[in-house]
Enzyme design. Sequence first.
Site, mmCIF file in Angstrom:
data_model
loop_
_atom_site.group_PDB
_atom_site.id
_atom_site.type_symbol
_atom_site.label_atom_id
_atom_site.label_comp_id
_atom_site.label_asym_id
_atom_site.label_seq_id
_atom_site.Cartn_x
_atom_site.Cartn_y
_atom_site.Cartn_z
ATOM 1 N N LEU A 250 0.848 -1.196 0.000
ATOM 2 C CA LEU A 250 0.000 0.000 0.000
ATOM 3 C C LEU A 250 0.883 1.245 0.000
ATOM 4 O O LEU A 250 1.989 1.224 0.535
ATOM 5 C CB LEU A 250 -0.897 0.023 1.248
ATOM 6 C CG LEU A 250 -2.288 -0.607 1.106
ATOM 7 C CD1 LEU A 250 -2.176 -2.089 0.841
ATOM 8 C CD2 LEU A 250 -3.136 -0.342 2.341
ATOM 9 N N ASP A 251 0.392 2.325 -0.589
ATOM 10 C CA ASP A 251 1.112 3.591 -0.461
ATOM 11 C C ASP A 251 0.213 4.599 0.247
ATOM 12 O O ASP A 251 -0.934 4.284 0.577
ATOM 13 C CB ASP A 251 1.595 4.102 -1.822
ATOM 14 C CG ASP A 251 0.438 4.302 -2.786
ATOM 15 O OD1 ASP A 251 -0.693 4.538 -2.311
ATOM 16 O OD2 ASP A 251 0.664 4.201 -4.001
ATOM 17 N N SER A 252 0.754 5.804 0.464
ATOM 18 C CA SER A 252 0.002 6.763 1.278
ATOM 19 C C SER A 252 -1.337 7.098 0.616
ATOM 20 O O SER A 252 -2.302 7.469 1.276
ATOM 21 C CB SER A 252 0.819 8.026 1.507
ATOM 22 O OG SER A 252 1.189 8.571 0.270
#
Lengths: 84, 362
Positions: A36-38
């Site tokens: 996941l990324d921000s």
Amino acid sequence: MSNKIELMINEVFQESFEIEKNQLKPEANIFEDLGLDSLDVVDLVVALQNKFKVEIRTDERIKEIRTLKDLCIFIKELQSEGSS
Amino acid sequence: MNCSIYPDSIETIIQNKQLFCLEIDLKGKCNHNCSFCYLTNVITPDQINENELSFNEITDLISQAHGLGAKKLILYASQSNPRPDITKIGKFIVEKNLQIDCSFNGTISTLPSDLSNIKCLKHKYSCFIASDGSVYPCAGMPLLIGNIRNNTLEKILSDSEVVENLRNHEINIKGPCRNCDKFSNCYGCRGRTFSLTGDYLGSDPLCPENQSKLDKITYLPMSVENLIPQKLGMRVVSSLLKVGERTAKIESIFTEKSPFVKPDGSIEEIAYMEMMAQSAAAMNGFEKFDTDRPDPGGFLIGGQKINIYCKAYIKERLIIDISKQAKFGNFGILTATIKRNNDLIAEGEIKIYKNDGANNEI
Ligand code: SF4
Ligand code: SF4
């Protein structure tokens, strides 16, 4: 109870992020291991809100979460706060 | 009168998201006649008959308020037909060492005429609970921020943008109040401002100080022209109708001139997501409009789960309801529905990026 929360969290990751079941281990880091990324975190917040019928939108604690286990503890805390 | 009893330090209350005072409607009326208060009647007596809070719910609420630092409880009770457990409730409050103020609707209340002493600021340390558990910023402001049956009071207050905006009124109030000498300690009556302008953050149109500046006060509905950057052709929403707790209602009417209209007069599918995005931008633009709040802008990252159920056409009045779901860092997610009368035309989720520094909002 915690088992159920774990299962539901895993469902969120499978449904919303198409992550394979075998990757979903309690110690898995949601960024490093699950990718996941921000930009995804806000989707995660929405998906968790819908799944657990809780409101987390302004909760600062979400920033501290790294692993699935952290997430499980966090949801448990939220649920106990709601029912107190 | 109760309104003159003031907490020692509003700053501490605001900082810690606490309460000083809680008002609960036990199906009565307020007849304190505070000089600056718009409504002497509380919001609900005639509108809500069903689902009154039980004794346990009320005592739980009082304990929650106590936990949030409340020192004072104001009960609006009916004198002719009080709840049978009113004495027990009173006892519970006294046992908690809380100051209690019970207002019975026995006397005749008149609307205030003396407005020279206008001030209020009540929302900084108090809120109002209707007899069914609905939470409002004050008894005179029918802007629902939650219900204690669904969430704790603490959560409702800390999640509420309405409360947060009122508690930080210096940066959020629009219009001529901003230039008034009294502004740091006054924001007029929010209840009547909301009733008259539709904007709970507008300048008070009944304050004597504002009488020469009425043209500078913002009213809803308002054209989105000054709220979003898109120019006429690219604009797919028309006016902002209402704002609420993390929600807004927007109107859109397409004309044949719009590039988003097909030869048969129906609206291009791509326009629906754009309507949602521009609605979000209009809501955000309105929050900043005529305040000193900077607007560094933002952009649409994309839409998801967008479903279009049927066609809409030019000249139809479409209503977009938009609601902030979550934010994280600079990203926010909003959900939206587009309706024509009661027909759901489209719904979906949009993701927005906003460059707002440390204090991020959607
Ligand atoms: S804002 Fe609410 S509490 Fe304050 S004076 Fe107006 S109606 Fe009364
Ligand atoms: S103009 Fe606004 S700030 Fe000044 S006294 Fe009137 S309501 Fe208060």
